[in-house]
Design an enzyme around this catalytic site. Structure first.
Site, PDB file in Angstrom:
ATOM      1  CB  ALA A  16      45.939  46.211  47.472  1.00 47.36           C
ATOM      2  CG  MET A  41      50.012  45.181  45.836  1.00 44.29           C
ATOM      3  SD  MET A  41      48.650  45.934  44.896  1.00 44.29           S
ATOM      4  CE  MET A  41      49.522  47.185  43.942  1.00 44.29           C
ATOM      5  CD  GLN A  78      52.367  39.058  41.849  1.00 46.83           C
ATOM      6  OE1 GLN A  78      51.444  39.617  41.320  1.00 46.83           O
ATOM      7  NE2 GLN A  78      52.444  38.935  43.156  1.00 46.83           N
ATOM      8  CD  GLU A  90      45.635  43.894  36.729  1.00 48.24           C
ATOM      9  OE1 GLU A  90      44.495  44.236  37.034  1.00 48.24           O
ATOM     10  OE2 GLU A  90      46.336  44.515  35.893  1.00 48.24           O
TER      11      GLU A  90
HETATM   12  N1  MTE Z   1      50.070  40.334  44.582  1.00 45.56           N
HETATM   13  C1  MTE Z   1      49.898  40.355  45.916  1.00 45.56           C
HETATM   14  N2  MTE Z   1      50.618  39.519  46.665  1.00 45.56           N
HETATM   15  N3  MTE Z   1      49.013  41.210  46.510  1.00 45.56           N
HETATM   16  C2  MTE Z   1      48.236  42.074  45.783  1.00 45.56           C
HETATM   17  O1  MTE Z   1      47.461  42.842  46.339  1.00 45.56           O
HETATM   18  N4  MTE Z   1      47.675  42.889  43.546  1.00 45.56           N
HETATM   19  C3  MTE Z   1      47.621  42.576  42.112  1.00 45.56           C
HETATM   20  C4  MTE Z   1      48.952  42.070  41.574  1.00 45.56           C
HETATM   21  N5  MTE Z   1      49.550  41.144  42.463  1.00 45.56           N
HETATM   22  C5  MTE Z   1      48.399  42.061  44.361  1.00 45.56           C
HETATM   23  C6  MTE Z   1      49.351  41.167  43.798  1.00 45.56           C
HETATM   24  C7  MTE Z   1      47.185  43.707  41.315  1.00 45.56           C
HETATM   25  S1  MTE Z   1      45.547  44.131  41.434  1.00 45.56           S
HETATM   26  C8  MTE Z   1      48.022  44.408  40.495  1.00 45.56           C
HETATM   27  S2  MTE Z   1      47.441  45.602  39.438  1.00 45.56           S
HETATM   28  C9  MTE Z   1      49.450  44.088  40.411  1.00 45.56           C
HETATM   29  O2  MTE Z   1      49.817  43.148  41.416  1.00 45.56           O
HETATM   30  C10 MTE Z   1      50.309  45.311  40.584  1.00 45.56           C
HETATM   31  O3  MTE Z   1      51.614  44.917  40.362  1.00 45.56           O
HETATM   32  P1  MTE Z   1      52.652  45.829  39.580  1.00 45.56           P
HETATM   33  O4  MTE Z   1      53.165  46.779  40.583  1.00 45.56           O
HETATM   34  O5  MTE Z   1      53.694  44.883  39.105  1.00 45.56           O
HETATM   35  O6  MTE Z   1      51.920  46.484  38.488  1.00 45.56           O
END
Ligand code: MTE
Length: 683
Positions: free
Chosen positions: A151, A392, A548, A615
């Site tokens: 996403a 996601m 991440q 992020e």
């Molecule tokens: N990692 C993966 N594999 N796919 C994703 O779409 N989105 C990022 C990040 N890591 C993303 C991802 C975004 S935009 C956000 S804000 C955070 O994951 C959300 O993670 P959280 O649920 O730990 O806040």
């Protein structure tokens, strides 16, 4: 989002890629033929605006513009040994999630009920949007999301518009309707990261201290506001990055243009903000003839400090990350080796950079810092968990399973995380701002604590019993085995009128070293080594978090060095697939890639002392850009050029080659180092 949005163009089409109608058919082929049969005659808009430069000229802005001020820059410029003015442009970035925007809307036939299965980070927003579009209450619309195929911020708002249009088709036909965007349409319609032009004036002393900076950001928002105001706000909040500049003035503007509306993207303005700040630091270093790392160190926050919005924090872990990064990457010896290498190599040059980061976590809009969860225990002892976060690929469901396991004291094999649904968790906030685990983890913990309290007497009555025996006993004793949990998060805020606030719950700190080798004749580069040190508190799941960090860094490296959205002079997006738009591939990985988690860090502000890590590291991809710039500076020396020079982002091979200013590119008439190709609108 507090403003109305046209789902389909009504009177005027304001960008190429704006939707004008939807065609529903029995097969995808029929729908495509139907859409192709729609003939529209367009007249050109008289006053079209594509770039931020044009928007500035025509004052085409979304309101409000934001400013922030600390100290008095005008006075400080007068006291500075030197004042330098520069600018840098940063192009947008396509989300390029593997799964494009997808949804299935099923009318139930009863009481106008609509079931929406969709790929979104914000089911509650899609629910509200569908209900409002159909003119029915939210309690008739349920949104369901199992997981997304990626996403990256692109499925917070844009999915809701598409789901609303699809719902109209389902409503009118009484049939289940599926909408899946093809890659090219997805890239054209749903927008990207905001391109930014950053202009700055910086005042500094001969010893490297920056005493004043005035920075103006223009973000290309596209034709619809979406979350652009929040993006420009976050750009300003991160204007200081890791540096204590006593006199600071920032202004940030969202430009309204005739390009598809841009939206949230991992980092939400911070990657753009940091590139501008770090470029300014690089210019200061080049003016003074010192290394950028020296200037960074001189100006870095030290001791308990306050940001330019008056939030107090302790930068100790920032400095620890910086020092550890320097040590792990043998920074000084790499610099010396590279200097030697560059002396003996005319057409290949190496460069290094270390970039620090201080990244604020949680929503500055305080009400978004809340979450809820629902936990059921069945009589066979198995546990079903529902929470407001969406999966996601960031691993939130795995982390929630770990929280339940720890709180209830049962193995993860007994715990199942069900879909995210507006029927189990109402009004859930978006999974964004890297706050998903922090918020939902606390809500899940709260639900488990309630269950644990109810089960305690049963456990005390039979301490040697099994989990299954306690659950059976509790059921026979008419103890409820289902509980909701709620987390009322931090009351964060930002008061733009007063220039002060507490918009973040805490900061994630990090530092990243990169070393590259640039081929000055082609501009091609190789990332030789990257070392990242990040302070993520006490990680709930280090494997996920390291994934991440790696993913965010590579996505950032793509932003700053590879990925380039190209538009025609009439605002048509050319880059609509992987053959035209280059995202990082396996061959782009650093040859040596090491991640270090800062030891001994705690965080009282998040669950189990962890920190949100989805992020922040994306912005550290800029270390590759600055290492390229360092290598280019070495190449320019051979051409007798010194001092600051412009290299816009992404530092593609074309731009890098031109910036190297070799005798060959100098022969091209009218070519300026770092200039744009005239047919590509980047900002
Ligand atoms: N990692 C993966 N594999 N796919 C994703 O779409 N989105 C990022 C990040 N890591 C993303 C991802 C975004 S935009 C956000 S804000 C955070 O994951 C959300 O993670 P959280 O649920 O730990 O806040």
């Amino acid at each position: 989002m507090g403003h109305k949005e046209e789902l389909l163009a009504e009177e005027e089409v304001t960008c190429v890629g704006q939707m004008v109608c939807a065609v529903a058919a029995d097969t995808q082929q029929h729908a495509k033929r139907g859409a192709a049969a729609v003939k529209i005659t367009y007249e050109d808009l008289p006053d079209r605006v594509f770039t931020v430069e044009e928007a500035i000229e025509k004052k085409s802005f979304f309101k409000p513009q934001r400013t922030i001020e600390r100290g008095c820059v005008t006075e400080a410029f007068g006291k500075a040994d030197r004042v330098y003015e520069g600018q840098v442009c940063l192009g947008g970035q396509e989300h390029f999630y593997m799964e494009t925007q997808s949804m299935l809307v099923v009318p139930s036939g009863e009481e106008k009920e609509m079931k929406v299965y969709l790929s979104t980070q914000y089911p509650a927003y899609a629910q509200e949007s569908v209900a409002e579009t159909l003119g029915i209450p939210s309690n008739r619309v349920s949104c369901h999301i199992k997981r997304m195929g990626g996403a990256f911020g692109g499925k917070v708002t844009k999915t809701a518009s598409l789901a609303s249009i699809t719902a109209v088709a389902a409503w009118k036909t009484g049939q289940a309707v599926r909408c899946i965007l093809e890659r090219g349409d997805d890239m054209l319609i749903t927008g990207a990261r905001h391109p930014v032009l950053g202009k700055y004036k910086v005042g500094f002393m001969n010893d490297g201290r920056i005493i004043a900076a005035e920075v103006q950001y223009y973000a290309n928002a596209g034709n619809i506001e979406d979350e652009s105001i929040q993006v420009i706000e976050k750009i300003l909040l991160h204007l200081d990055n890791a540096y204590n500049v006593p006199n600071l003035h920032g202004r940030s503007t969202a430009c309204k243009t005739n390009l598809p509306s841009n939206t949230a993207f991992r980092g939400f303005g911070v990657p753009q903000s940091i590139l501008v700040t770090e470029n300014m630091i690089t210019d200061v270093a080049m003016v003074l003839g010192r290394t950028t790392e020296e200037i960074r160190e001189i100006n870095m926050y030290k001791g308990v400090s306050t940001t330019h919005y008056k939030q107090e924090f302790d930068p100790e872990n920032l400095l620890r990350c910086w020092e550890e990064c320097k040590e792990e990457s043998c920074y000084q010896s790499r610099r010396n080796t590279i200097a030697q290498f560059n002396q003996g190599s005319r057409w290949k040059k190496r460069g290094v950079a270390i970039v620090p980061i201080k990244y604020g976590i949680a929503f500055a809009e305080g009400f978004l810092n809340q979450a809820a969860a629902l936990v059921h225990i069945y009589t066979d002892g198995s546990v079903l968990v529902s929470h407001g976060g969406t999966e996601m690929g960031q691993g939130i469901h795995t982390k929630m399973q770990q929280v339940v396991s720890r709180e209830l004291g049962v193995p993860t094999s007994l715990i199942y995380i069900t879909e995210t649904s507006t029927t189990t968790i109402p009004n859930a906030c978006p999974s964004a701002a890297s706050f998903g685990t922090d918020a939902n983890g606390m809500a899940v913990k709260d639900a488990c604590e309630t269950l644990r309290r109810r089960l305690d007497p049963v456990v005390q009555g039979n301490p040697n019993g099994t989990w299954e025996s306690w659950i059976k006993k509790a059921f026979f004793q008419k103890i409820s085995l289902s509980a909701t949990g709620f987390y009322r998060g931090h009351d964060l805020y930002m008061n733009w009128e007063k220039n002060e606030g507490h918009p973040y719950a805490y900061f994630v700190y990090g530092a990243c070293f990169s070393e590259v080798e640039v081929d000055c004749l082609t501009g091609d580069y190789r990332n030789i080594k990257t070392n990242i040190v990040v302070d993520i508190g006490r990680s709930i799941n280090p494997s996920i978090d390291i994934g991440q960090i790696e993913g965010a860094f590579i996505q950032g490296m793509g932003l700053y060095t590879l990925e380039e959205l190209k538009f025609s002079p009439s605002g048509v997006l050319y880059t609509r697939g992987p053959s035209q738009y280059k995202i990082p591939a396996v061959c782009d990985l650093p040859l040596s890639f090491n991640i270090y988690l800062l030891p001994g860090s705690t965080n009282p502000n998040a669950i189990y002392s962890s920190k949100g890590i989805g992020e922040p590291v994306l912005a550290l991809g800029s270390s590759v850009y600055f290492a390229i710039k360092d290598a280019v500076a070495a190449a320019r020396k051979e051409a007798g050029l010194s001092g600051p020079f412009s290299l816009d982002s992404p530092a593609t091979p074309e731009r890098t080659c031109m910036a190297c200013a070799t005798p060959f590119t100098q022969m091209i008439p009218a070519s300026k180092p770092g200039s744009y190709q005239p047919w590509a609108i980047n900002v």
